[in-house]
Motif scaffolding. Structure first.
Motif, PDB file in Angstrom:
ATOM      1  N   UNK A 136      47.535  28.136  36.433  1.00 59.63           N
ATOM      2  CA  UNK A 136      48.581  28.514  37.391  1.00 59.63           C
ATOM      3  C   UNK A 136      48.300  27.947  38.773  1.00 59.63           C
ATOM      4  N   UNK A 137      49.362  27.753  39.523  1.00 61.71           N
ATOM      5  CA  UNK A 137      49.276  27.383  40.931  1.00 61.71           C
ATOM      6  C   UNK A 137      50.065  28.417  41.707  1.00 61.71           C
ATOM      7  N   UNK A 138      49.376  29.162  42.546  1.00 62.47           N
ATOM      8  CA  UNK A 138      50.021  30.231  43.312  1.00 62.47           C
ATOM      9  C   UNK A 138      49.718  30.087  44.789  1.00 62.47           C
ATOM     10  N   UNK A 139      48.457  30.213  45.120  1.00 66.32           N
ATOM     11  CA  UNK A 139      48.007  30.102  46.486  1.00 66.32           C
ATOM     12  C   UNK A 139      46.524  29.773  46.419  1.00 66.32           C
ATOM     13  N   UNK A 140      46.033  28.966  47.347  1.00 60.96           N
ATOM     14  CA  UNK A 140      44.682  28.436  47.243  1.00 60.96           C
ATOM     15  C   UNK A 140      43.628  29.531  47.087  1.00 60.96           C
ATOM     16  N   UNK A 141      43.830  30.651  47.765  1.00 58.10           N
ATOM     17  CA  UNK A 141      42.866  31.754  47.654  1.00 58.10           C
ATOM     18  C   UNK A 141      42.721  32.236  46.220  1.00 58.10           C
ATOM     19  N   UNK A 142      43.822  32.191  45.465  1.00 60.74           N
ATOM     20  CA  UNK A 142      43.806  32.641  44.074  1.00 60.74           C
ATOM     21  C   UNK A 142      43.466  31.502  43.117  1.00 60.74           C
ATOM     22  N   UNK A 143      43.992  30.316  43.410  1.00 61.68           N
ATOM     23  CA  UNK A 143      43.794  29.177  42.513  1.00 61.68           C
ATOM     24  C   UNK A 143      42.329  28.791  42.374  1.00 61.68           C
ATOM     25  N   UNK A 144      41.560  28.981  43.440  1.00 65.53           N
ATOM     26  CA  UNK A 144      40.147  28.594  43.425  1.00 65.53           C
ATOM     27  C   UNK A 144      39.219  29.748  43.059  1.00 65.53           C
ATOM     28  N   UNK A 145      39.798  30.880  42.719  1.00 59.98           N
ATOM     29  CA  UNK A 145      38.972  32.086  42.573  1.00 59.98           C
ATOM     30  C   UNK A 145      39.131  32.785  41.231  1.00 59.98           C
ATOM     31  N   UNK A 146      40.337  32.869  40.704  1.00 65.76           N
ATOM     32  CA  UNK A 146      40.599  33.771  39.586  1.00 65.76           C
ATOM     33  C   UNK A 146      40.812  33.055  38.257  1.00 65.76           C
ATOM     34  N   UNK A 147      40.294  33.693  37.212  1.00 66.58           N
ATOM     35  CA  UNK A 147      40.619  33.360  35.823  1.00 66.58           C
ATOM     36  C   UNK A 147      41.046  34.671  35.162  1.00 66.58           C
ATOM     37  N   UNK A 148      42.116  34.606  34.392  1.00 65.81           N
ATOM     38  CA  UNK A 148      42.686  35.804  33.769  1.00 65.81           C
ATOM     39  C   UNK A 148      42.405  35.778  32.267  1.00 65.81           C
ATOM     40  N   UNK A 149      41.985  36.906  31.723  1.00 62.13           N
ATOM     41  CA  UNK A 149      41.797  37.053  30.283  1.00 62.13           C
ATOM     42  C   UNK A 149      42.220  38.466  29.886  1.00 62.13           C
ATOM     43  N   UNK A 150      41.890  38.868  28.661  1.00 58.67           N
ATOM     44  CA  UNK A 150      42.329  40.193  28.218  1.00 58.67           C
ATOM     45  C   UNK A 150      41.338  41.280  28.619  1.00 58.67           C
ATOM     46  N   UNK A 151      41.851  42.478  28.757  1.00 58.83           N
ATOM     47  CA  UNK A 151      41.065  43.627  29.213  1.00 58.83           C
ATOM     48  C   UNK A 151      39.926  43.963  28.261  1.00 58.83           C
ATOM     49  N   UNK A 152      40.197  43.945  26.965  1.00 61.02           N
ATOM     50  CA  UNK A 152      39.181  44.320  25.973  1.00 61.02           C
ATOM     51  C   UNK A 152      37.958  43.432  26.034  1.00 61.02           C
ATOM     52  N   UNK A 153      38.148  42.148  26.233  1.00 63.67           N
ATOM     53  CA  UNK A 153      37.027  41.206  26.280  1.00 63.67           C
ATOM     54  C   UNK A 153      36.109  41.497  27.462  1.00 63.67           C
ATOM     55  N   UNK A 154      36.679  41.684  28.656  1.00 61.57           N
ATOM     56  CA  UNK A 154      35.863  41.932  29.845  1.00 61.57           C
ATOM     57  C   UNK A 154      35.130  43.267  29.717  1.00 61.57           C
ATOM     58  N   UNK A 155      35.809  44.285  29.205  1.00 58.56           N
ATOM     59  CA  UNK A 155      35.153  45.586  29.030  1.00 58.56           C
ATOM     60  C   UNK A 155      34.004  45.488  28.031  1.00 58.56           C
ATOM     61  N   UNK A 156      34.206  44.721  26.969  1.00 60.51           N
ATOM     62  CA  UNK A 156      33.150  44.530  25.974  1.00 60.51           C
ATOM     63  C   UNK A 156      31.959  43.803  26.587  1.00 60.51           C
ATOM     64  N   UNK A 157      32.221  42.743  27.344  1.00 65.71           N
ATOM     65  CA  UNK A 157      31.134  41.960  27.935  1.00 65.71           C
ATOM     66  C   UNK A 157      30.358  42.756  28.986  1.00 65.71           C
ATOM     67  N   UNK A 158      31.040  43.683  29.653  1.00 69.75           N
ATOM     68  CA  UNK A 158      30.390  44.478  30.701  1.00 69.75           C
ATOM     69  C   UNK A 158      29.901  45.826  30.194  1.00 69.75           C
ATOM     70  N   UNK A 159      30.065  46.077  28.891  1.00 69.67           N
ATOM     71  CA  UNK A 159      29.650  47.354  28.293  1.00 69.67           C
ATOM     72  C   UNK A 159      30.262  48.541  29.033  1.00 69.67           C
TER      73      UNK A 159
END
Length: 405
Positions: free
Chosen positions: A194-217
């Motif tokens: 995505x291209x939105x705004x430089x602050x977001x484009x250079x900072x964020x990656x979006x994935x699913x909630x279950x994966x991040x919760x699993x990886x962070x226990x």
């Protein structure tokens, strides 16, 4: 009656031609100053709206986060209360953490944001996808939606790259954070960017909630935040008060403005600085007006003497020349405002002035005219003009002129 005198003095041809020239120079300076203020403030409003719109496509109407720490606990009962609050349209649960994204020799530090199925209903990020699709996958088969800056940094392209990226996240159960077990890793493919705004484009990656919760226990009812979209017309402040009452002091409920308070404060400060700088043009115009009115006072010595003989007092004489200043301000300000409004209209309709370079989201100067800006400029013109007119008007009222030549 004093205004009638002022209007006749304005229209009448002066004995000394220099008075006419200086008067029209002061009118031109007021017109330029007023037009510049309207044009610059309107362009600033356009950019401000553009920036706010881009931030609105990433930040939700309301965000519920922790008052302290990095995570919050939202039980089933709390979630039901939040979703049942009048004015709440949709709610999305979020898990977010810093991560390292690696593609062979390329790597980038990112913020990995895990979102649920309601996320696209809370904000407008999905409509800014430029490559691929907005797909986040499932917990055991995650997909990544990358900001364009991250996409370039790790050298990957959605739909073309066949190798997965490796995501490294902190291991919350690690005993030795300097050892090999300090990070958890997992492979994930890229589904879009995505291209939105430089602050977001250079900072964020979006994935699913279950994966991040699993990886962070993270526990089942543990999240980083909850993002809420409100129904149109809802009083945001009222909703935040209700949500704060439901959740208690351990939770921080923020409006979109509060999430970006520093940004909005800076934009407002910039607008007032611009207004102050451009008002100097009107101050310069005021000096021209002082000169024009002073010369007019000297030319109308006999008129002033006649008026005194007819019973006019100092205040009456003073009002004549103050009104003369108002006439000059009205003519100059009116010309400037009409000119600026016309230019703004042409820019809005036909996009005549283009932005140089090709790195902007839009290729033209955005313009938005606001009634309060016109009112502010009119008030400024009249205030400065009244101050400028007061000096020669006061001088005219105090001097004694004779009818003798």
């Amino acid at each position: 009656m004093t205004f009638l005198f002022a209007w006749r003095y304005f229209k009448a041809k002066k004995t000394t031609n220099a008075i006419n020239i200086i008067s029209w120079i002061s009118i031109l300076a007021i017109a330029v100053g007023a037009a510049a203020l309207i044009l610059v403030l309107s362009v600033f409003n356009g950019f401000e709206d553009l920036v706010k719109g881009l931030y609105a496509d990433f930040y939700a109407d309301v965000r519920v986060g922790p008052a302290k720490g990095k995570t919050i606990t939202l039980t089933t009962d709390q979630l039901q209360k939040l979703r049942g609050t009048p004015g709440v349209a949709t709610m999305s649960l979020i898990a977010e953490e810093k991560a390292v994204l690696v593609n062979e020799e390329y790597q980038s530090i990112i913020y990995l944001k895990g979102v649920d199925e309601q996320y696209t209903q809370v904000n407008g990020l999905a409509k800014h996808i430029i490559k691929g699709k907005f797909l986040t996958g499932v917990a055991d088969d995650p997909l990544l939606v990358l900001g364009a800056g991250i996409e370039n940094a790790v050298g990957v392209e959605p739909g073309v790259s066949i190798q997965p990226l490796t995501v490294y996240l902190p291991n919350r159960k690690a005993v030795n954070f300097s050892g090999m077990d300090a990070l958890n890793s997992y492979n994930a493919f890229v589904s879009g960017s995505f291209v939105l705004q430089q602050d977001f484009d250079n900072k964020y990656a979006i994935t699913n909630l279950g994966f991040v919760k699993y990886m962070l226990d993270m526990a089942e009812d543990e999240y980083t935040a909850a993002e809420i979209a409100l129904t149109p017309g809802t009083d945001v402040e009222d909703i935040t008060d209700q949500l704060s009452a439901v959740l208690g002091k351990d939770y921080q409920v923020q409006t979109r403005y509060q999430q970006n308070q520093s940004l909005y404060a800076v934009m407002q400060m910039e607008k007032w600085v611009i207004y102050g700088i451009l008002s100097i043009i009107l101050v310069v115009a005021a000096f021209n007006m002082i000169g024009a009115l002073t010369m007019l006072v000297l030319e109308k010595q006999k008129d002033i003497a006649v008026l005194r003989a007819m019973g006019a007092d100092n205040h009456y004489i003073q009002r004549i020349f103050v009104n003369e200043g108002i006439v000059l301000a009205t003519v100059g300000g009116g010309i400037g405002i009409l000119l600026a409004a016309g230019i703004c209209y042409l820019q809005i309709e036909y996009k005549l002035l283009k932005l140089s370079g090709g790195s902007f989201i839009i290729d033209y100067y955005p313009v938005k005219m606001l009634p309060q800006d016109f009112l502010l400029v009119v008030s400024t013109v009249f205030f400065i003009s009244l101050l400028a007119a007061y000096i020669p008007a006061r001088k005219a009222s105090r001097q004694q002129f004779s009818l003798k030549s």
